[in-house]
Scaffold this motif. Structure first.
Motif, PDB file in Angstrom:
ATOM      1  N   GLY B 192       1.072  -1.164  -0.080  1.00 42.79           N
ATOM      2  CA  GLY B 192       0.042  -0.032  -0.024  1.00 42.79           C
ATOM      3  C   GLY B 192       0.813   1.181   0.075  1.00 42.79           C
ATOM      4  O   GLY B 192       2.082   1.238   0.090  1.00 42.79           O
ATOM      5  N   ILE B 194       0.642   5.724   0.946  1.00 47.79           N
ATOM      6  CA  ILE B 194      -0.061   6.666   1.550  1.00 47.79           C
ATOM      7  C   ILE B 194      -0.376   7.996   0.514  1.00 47.79           C
ATOM      8  O   ILE B 194       0.433   8.242  -0.275  1.00 47.79           O
ATOM      9  CB  ILE B 194       0.985   7.131   2.757  1.00 47.79           C
ATOM     10  N   ILE B 243      -9.060   1.857  -0.193  1.00 45.95           N
ATOM     11  CA  ILE B 243      -8.716   2.351   0.890  1.00 45.95           C
ATOM     12  C   ILE B 243      -8.776   1.336   1.826  1.00 45.95           C
ATOM     13  O   ILE B 243      -9.714   0.651   2.152  1.00 45.95           O
ATOM     14  CB  ILE B 243      -9.631   3.697   1.394  1.00 45.95           C
ATOM     15  N   GLN B 244      -7.493   1.031   2.307  1.00 43.64           N
ATOM     16  CA  GLN B 244      -7.411  -0.186   3.391  1.00 43.64           C
ATOM     17  C   GLN B 244      -7.910   0.120   4.670  1.00 43.64           C
ATOM     18  O   GLN B 244      -7.579   1.268   5.346  1.00 43.64           O
ATOM     19  CB  GLN B 244      -6.077  -0.628   3.332  1.00 43.64           C
ATOM     20  N   ASN B 273      -3.620  10.940   3.880  1.00 46.05           N
ATOM     21  CA  ASN B 273      -2.958   9.943   4.763  1.00 46.05           C
ATOM     22  C   ASN B 273      -3.353   8.434   4.844  1.00 46.05           C
ATOM     23  O   ASN B 273      -3.137   7.702   5.622  1.00 46.05           O
ATOM     24  CB  ASN B 273      -2.676  10.315   6.177  1.00 46.05           C
ATOM     25  N   VAL B 274      -4.623   8.191   4.019  1.00 42.70           N
ATOM     26  CA  VAL B 274      -4.993   6.817   4.050  1.00 42.70           C
ATOM     27  C   VAL B 274      -4.201   6.083   3.008  1.00 42.70           C
ATOM     28  O   VAL B 274      -3.506   6.351   2.562  1.00 42.70           O
ATOM     29  CB  VAL B 274      -6.297   6.802   3.742  1.00 42.70           C
ATOM     30  N   LEU B 275      -4.251   4.945   3.554  1.00 41.85           N
ATOM     31  CA  LEU B 275      -3.461   3.671   2.986  1.00 41.85           C
ATOM     32  C   LEU B 275      -4.127   3.371   1.749  1.00 41.85           C
ATOM     33  O   LEU B 275      -5.434   2.610   1.707  1.00 41.85           O
ATOM     34  CB  LEU B 275      -3.194   2.543   3.933  1.00 41.85           C
ATOM     35  N   THR B 277      -4.309   1.156  -1.766  1.00 41.54           N
ATOM     36  CA  THR B 277      -3.875  -0.233  -2.437  1.00 41.54           C
ATOM     37  C   THR B 277      -4.548  -0.212  -3.896  1.00 41.54           C
ATOM     38  O   THR B 277      -5.676   0.365  -3.891  1.00 41.54           O
ATOM     39  CB  THR B 277      -4.394  -1.553  -1.541  1.00 41.54           C
TER      40      THR B 277
END
Lengths: 841, 369
Positions: B192, B194, B243-244, B273-275, B277
């Motif tokens: 992933g 950011i 978004i994980q 700042n979300v992870l 993938t």
């Protein structure tokens, strides 16, 4: 999920909470992230877990935030009771825990609870109706995030507290500004003008509200821009008290002061203001400025003044009474009570007839009230009666007061007590009369009348003028008898009874009232008012009288006796006046007594002088007769040729001495005749120049014998009024003296001049040895030759005396100036006449 | 063959005089809406509806037509303008709650569903959804979809009897029987990145690099496909971001545009700042998603179903999308499947979870009668 991904997610969560600066968004965002990333649909944030009591099953905690559970949503921000065991302890995941059943507040049956401890006092509770299907150790996974969150939360709380305080301060400031604006608006629309003055004695204006323009005409900006001293606007009389207050305001305990004073408006009119001034101080209590709130109270002051005026009018010296329509007193003032003697309570409800004197008939009162009814007003003089019965005059004014419908509802009467005025008038009139009497007496005293006439006229004047004497006025003047000082003689009287006249003709000093006063005059101003002893003797009507001594220095000249009615009250004014009268009488009496003495002395002197002249005349005549016989026979003898030398010399001596004696006798006779008034002059217009020439011609041989030069420089051809022969006699005397008493080969000058006052003067100037100044006064006295007796110069010592008398008989004057060693100048002046017409031509 | 819509509307009124009609209008027939509104007003019968790129039923997708779904009782509803909602989302939510007649207190046993139909061009739907949940919590279930044009062009797509508007939300409180289920079947990758710079649904940077570059590298690495600006629209719908979430699930975000600076626009917001993938889409024809959806529906054969099928998902699956519909229809048995091709879906993956805004999902609402 890979470990790396988990770390990234935690990183995201940490960042998400790190970006917030306020508490609630921080908690919300963190809790939302927790819910987002977990399977929990509900979350709580709780504080107050530090003081939990483990012994109690439920504890009160503060529910700061709720997400998801709508049953708890309304309790956000409130205190809720939750199971203590759920709240207590570190982060943990509780599933299928019996404790979860003790959460009836939730909208679902909780199967799973994740407690995330932020601090001892705070924690998150994530709730779910399902079991958590996580493989991750959630209770420990979030530890770093929670620590970070805890720090951020603290920062946010501090920030929020600070922000809130700032906001609160800002709000307070805005509120204060708003209030200030409102106050300013309020002030701007209102009558209160606000000043801020610098704390200086002159009060420079730092601020003034705009409404000063509407109130006082000034422009606020002008006053502030110039920092105009407020003291310039203050009335000079009010400035000192105001500045005293300002000085006092520097005292720390002085919170404010109030004052009323005047300031000038823009038009220069004085306006009364009320001023509430509050001192503005710095934190040390020092005076920085003054804030004043002023309001125009001119109208109030005017109203107060008018009220005072009205009150003072009602309480004026003039009596005021108000009656109702029924003419009954409803109000009277103090002056009314003072004049009438009645107390207010005694007259209220009663009618003005209470004051009637009885001096006016009913017609008078009827006409008076008729005029009040018809014309609304009446005024005039009226006699009323006081409470004590005394009558008094007053000037009364009655005004009817009608209401709006024209109905008379009240009467206002105001009156002035004329008693004092009338008394003053009487006093003035009497004083004027007395002064007239005094003037008349003084004229009489100075007039050339004899004593009896003077006193008789004086009594007539005195008793005819004085109003306070009884009618008819009676009295007398007794004088100490000049022939018998032990008695008083009645010299003048008025309206004395014959018996009284006879009884009082001669009063022995020391008897009767008059005699007693004459014996021992009372002190000044002593009032003598006694029943006359004579009245008992003479059976006169009862009376009293003033007995006033007439004094000259301390000597009693006489007594003034004034008879009065029996009930005549004593009066210092009257006695004072009579003392003045006695003084004037003393003046007149003394003058006449002195005149009598002088006249008597003059007559005696004249009689003695006449006797002397007669004696001299007779004696001279008797001497001249034998002397003429001697001289005649001696001259006959001189012609006898038989006389021998020595005999002849003797005869010539007889003749010479005889002539000298004859001249002396002639001159003595002349002088005697002059002094006895026995010489008759025959004055006529004449020119002295001719006479002068004649005299010079007669004396020129005498002058030549002594070598004396005669210089006649009198060239004025004036005319004088004189007796020719006597003037020639005067000129010969003066010229012969100038030659005789001159030095050998001296000179005599004759000079003349005309004076403005119609006189002609001739100077005869010699160059002899002169006369001492001390002897000049004796020069014209008879037989005074001033040491010339031994000089060998012939003379009788009478010539100048005769010359002086002759000149004076011709209305002239004679004088002398002498300078010892230089000579003397005799000067005669005679009345000058205009030249006759023929001479002028 | 359906009778004309007006007849259906009239029949609906006759059958449910206190009810209302929910209308799903194919974008191609959107011009019919004003006449329908006029007719509804004439009938004095409330209509609530939205325009979608296409309609669907058990047989497949249709670019024309109107679905009428009767509502026996007229639900509480509100058509709220969201212009300015990006700047002031709280105020927008407040207006929504003010206008939505929420009956209270809620009955836990009969939990209503708040159905939300958004204009797909509203940029901050996820934020609005979070705020709504903050206010209302679990008193409702949440379901919904985005309406509009598949081309993401502005289109008045939401309406009631009186208004037809865009930049809005149509909210309806549906009875408890409408218990929605959402599934997408996408799986997250192992790695992933950011999203280091995002604004709303715009991802500017990933790992501090222009988003397009990272996206191109990920696609290249994982699928061997070279993404260019030219073929972006062709491939991106098949290769969405996810978004994980920490619980292992992903929220799909389909990139739909590139900006000059390399930023990517997605359907739905991407929080900073979300992870992220790169997701692996369900394999065409796997039937896994539908299967899980049916499980979520707890197998109520014969029940009608309203289905919102993500337009991106259909683009990705192609014909397999129709197969998914057929599979679902089979699962329904005699129940009628009707729905629309949506531009984003709102729901709770397991009914009682935190509500989220999804892409590439199927949202199924049992349509009780």
């Amino acid at each position: 999920m890979a470990r790396e991904q988990t770390i990234h997610i935690l990183y995201d969560m940490a960042l998400a909470s790190g970006g917030e600066t306020r508490v609630r968004p921080l908690i919300t965002k963190t809790l939302q992230r927790l819910l987002y990333h977990t399977t929990f649909p509900c979350g709580l944030f709780i504080s107050g877990t530090e003081q939990l009591d483990p012994a109690r099953p439920n504890s009160p905690v503060h529910l700061e935030l709720v997400i998801g559970c709508h049953h708890l949503l309304p309790l956000t921000g409130q205190q809720v009771m939750l199971p203590t065991a759920l709240l207590h302890g570190p982060s943990a995941l509780l599933e299928e825990d019996p404790l979860l059943e003790a959460l009836p507040q939730l909208s679902f049956a909780c199967r799973s609870l994740l407690r995330l401890r932020v601090s001892a006092d705070e924690c998150f509770l994530l709730l779910s109706p399902r079991q958590a299907l996580h493989t991750l150790p959630l209770s420990t996974l979030f530890e770093p995030i929670l620590r970070n969150f805890g720090k951020n939360l603290q920062l946010c709380r501090e920030n929020e507290a600070y922000t809130e305080s700032l906001q609160a301060e800002n709000q307070r400031r805005k509120a204060a500004e708003k209030m200030l604006r409102q106050e300013r608006d309020l002030f701007a629309a209102g009558p209160v003008v606000v000043f801020r003055w610098a704390s200086e004695p002159s009060l420079p204006i730092e601020y003034v509200s705009d409404n000063i323009h509407a109130q006082f005409g000034y422009r606020a900006q002008e006053l502030c821009r110039q920092r105009l001293p407020f003291s310039r606007l203050v009335h000079p009389e009010d400035l000192a008290p105001l500045q005293a207050l300002i000085a006092d305001s520097s005292q720390p305990q002085r919170d404010f002061f109030e004052s009323e004073y005047r300031i000038a408006d823009r038009q220069g009119q004085w306006r009364w203001i009320y001023d509430l001034t509050i001192p503005q101080r710095n934190p040390h209590g020092e005076l920085e400025s003054l804030t004043g709130y002023i309001i125009d109270i001119s109208q109030r002051k005017q109203a107060e003044l008018e009220q005072r005026l009205l009150a003072s009018v009602f309480e004026a010296n003039e009596a005021i009474a108000i009656t109702d329509a029924g003419n009954r007193f409803v109000r009277v003032n103090q002056a009314f009570c003072a004049i009438t003697g009645y107390h207010e309570d005694e007259v209220i409800g009663r009618q003005p007839s209470l004051l009637r004197s009885g001096n006016h008939d009913t017609t008078f009162y009827r006409q008076m009230w008729q005029q009040v009814q018809q014309q609304g007003h009446w005024e005039g003089e009226i006699i009323n009666r006081r409470k004590d019965g005394e009558l008094y005059p007053e000037w009364l004014s009655i005004t009817a007061v009608a209401d709006a419908q024209g109905q008379i509802g009240n009467y206002i009467a105001h009156f002035t007590d004329l008693s004092t005025l009338k008394a003053q008038q009487r006093r003035i009139e009497r004083t004027a009369t007395e002064e007239q009497v005094m003037t008349g007496l003084l004229q009489l005293a100075l007039a050339e009348t004899d004593q009896a006439a003077f006193l008789d006229t004086a009594l007539e004047l005195l008793f005819g003028q004085l109003p306070w004497l009884s009618e008819p006025a009676r009295g007398a003047v007794f004088l100490v008898d000049t022939d018998d000082p032990d008695y008083l003689s009645l010299t003048a009287s008025r309206h004395f009874e014959p018996a009284q006249l006879q009884h009082c003709q001669h009063i022995p000093i020391g008897e009767c009232r008059c005699g007693l006063v004459a014996l021992q005059p009372p002190p000044l101003n002593h009032h003598e008012l006694h029943t006359c002893q004579a009245s008992q003797l003479l059976n006169l009507q009862a009376h009293c009288h003033y007995t006033v001594p007439i004094l000259q220095q301390q000597r009693v000249l006489g007594i003034l006796n004034v008879l009065l009615a029996a009930d005549h009250p004593a009066s210092e004014d009257e006695q004072s006046f009579l003392l003045r009268v006695a003084d004037v009488l003393s003046l007149g009496i003394g003058k006449r007594q002195t005149q009598q003495l002088l006249l008597r002395a003059k007559e005696e002197a004249e009689q003695a002088n006449r006797a002397k002249s007669d004696f001299l005349s007779r004696m001279s005549h008797e001497l001249r007769t034998p002397l003429n016989a001697i001289l005649g026979f001696a001259q006959i003898l001189e012609y006898d040729a038989a006389l021998q030398g020595e005999q002849r010399d003797s005869v010539q001596e007889i003749i010479k001495a005889g002539h000298h004696l004859l001249q002396l006798i002639n001159e003595v006779l002349d002088l005697a005749r002059i002094e006895a008034g026995g010489i008759d002059l025959q004055p006529e217009p004449l020119q002295p120049a001719a006479l002068l020439d004649e005299c010079i011609a007669l004396l020129r041989p005498l002058a030549a014998a002594r070598g004396i030069a005669l210089h006649n420089q009198a060239r004025l051809g004036v005319w004088v009024h004189a007796d020719r022969m006597r003037l020639k006699q005067v000129l010969l005397n003066l010229l012969s003296n100038a030659i005789k008493y001159n030095r050998q080969h001296g000179q005599v000058q004759l000079l003349d001049e005309c004076l403005d006052e119609g006189r002609w003067c001739l100077q005869v100037r010699d160059s002899g040895q002169g006369i001492d100044a001390a002897q000049l006064d004796e020069l014209f006295q008879p037989f005074k030759r001033l040491a010339a007796e031994h000089s060998g110069i012939e003379g009788t010592g009478i010539g100048l005396s005769i010359t002086q008398r002759l000149v004076e008989l011709m209305a002239g004057e004679i004088g002398v100036e002498s300078h010892p060693g230089q000579g003397s100048t005799f000067r005669i002046c005679l009345p000058r006449l205009p030249p006759p017409a023929a001479d002028r031509q | 063959m359906q009778p004309p819509i007006k007849q259906q509307l009239k029949a609906c009124q006759q059958r449910y005089p206190h009810g209302a009609a929910m209308l799903l209008v194919a974008e191609a027939d959107a011009q019919a809406i004003p006449a329908l509104q006029q007719y509804a007003r004439e009938l004095d019968y409330p209509i609530l509806g939205a325009v979608f790129p296409a309609l669907l039923d058990g047989a497949g997708f249709h670019t024309r037509g109107i679905h009428l779904l009767p509502l026996p009782q007229c639900p509480g509803h509100a058509l709220i303008d969201l212009t300015g909602a990006q700047q002031d989302p709280e105020q927008a939510i407040a207006r929504l709650l003010d206008n939505l007649a929420i009956p209270g207190p809620p009955d836990p046993a009969r939990q209503a569903t708040l159905c939300l139909l958004f204009d797909a061009l509203v940029p901050n739907i996820a934020t609005l959804l979070e705020m709504l949940y903050l206010q209302l919590g679990d008193q409702f279930r949440y379901a919904g979809a985005n309406a509009g044009s598949e081309r993401f062009a502005p289109l008045p797509c939401l309406f009631d009897s009186h208004r037809l508007t865009d930049q809005a939300v149509l909210a309806m409180l549906l009875p408890s029987c409408h218990r929605a289920v959402l599934e997408h079947g996408y799986q997250g990758g192992d790695s992933g990145m950011i999203a280091t710079s995002t604004t709303g649904n715009k991802v500017s940077h990933i790992e501090w690099r222009p988003a397009i570059e990272v996206y191109q590298e990920l696609v290249q690495q994982q699928f061997g496909l070279a993404i260019t600006r030219e073929n972006f629209y062709q491939h991106a719908v098949h290769l969405p971001f996810g978004i994980q979430r920490l619980n292992g699930e992903v929220v799909v975000r389909i990139p739909i545009g590139i900006e000059e600076d390399g930023a990517l626009h997605c359907v739905g917001e991407v929080p900073e700042n979300v992870l992220l993938t790169l997701l692996k889409a369900p394999a065409p024809g796997s039937g896994e998603t539908v299967s899980r959806l049916c499980q979520g529906l707890q197998g109520r054969p014969g029940e009608d179903l309203l289905l919102f099928y993500c337009a991106g998902r259909r683009m990705h699956l192609g014909e397999s999308a129709t197969e998914e519909l057929a599979l679902l229809q089979r699962g329904l048995g005699s129940g009628v499947l009707r729905g629309a091709l949506s531009l984003g879906e709102i729901g709770q993956s397991r009914g009682d979870q935190y509500p989220l805004f999804h892409n590439a999902a199927l949202l199924a609402l049992p349509w009780c009668r």
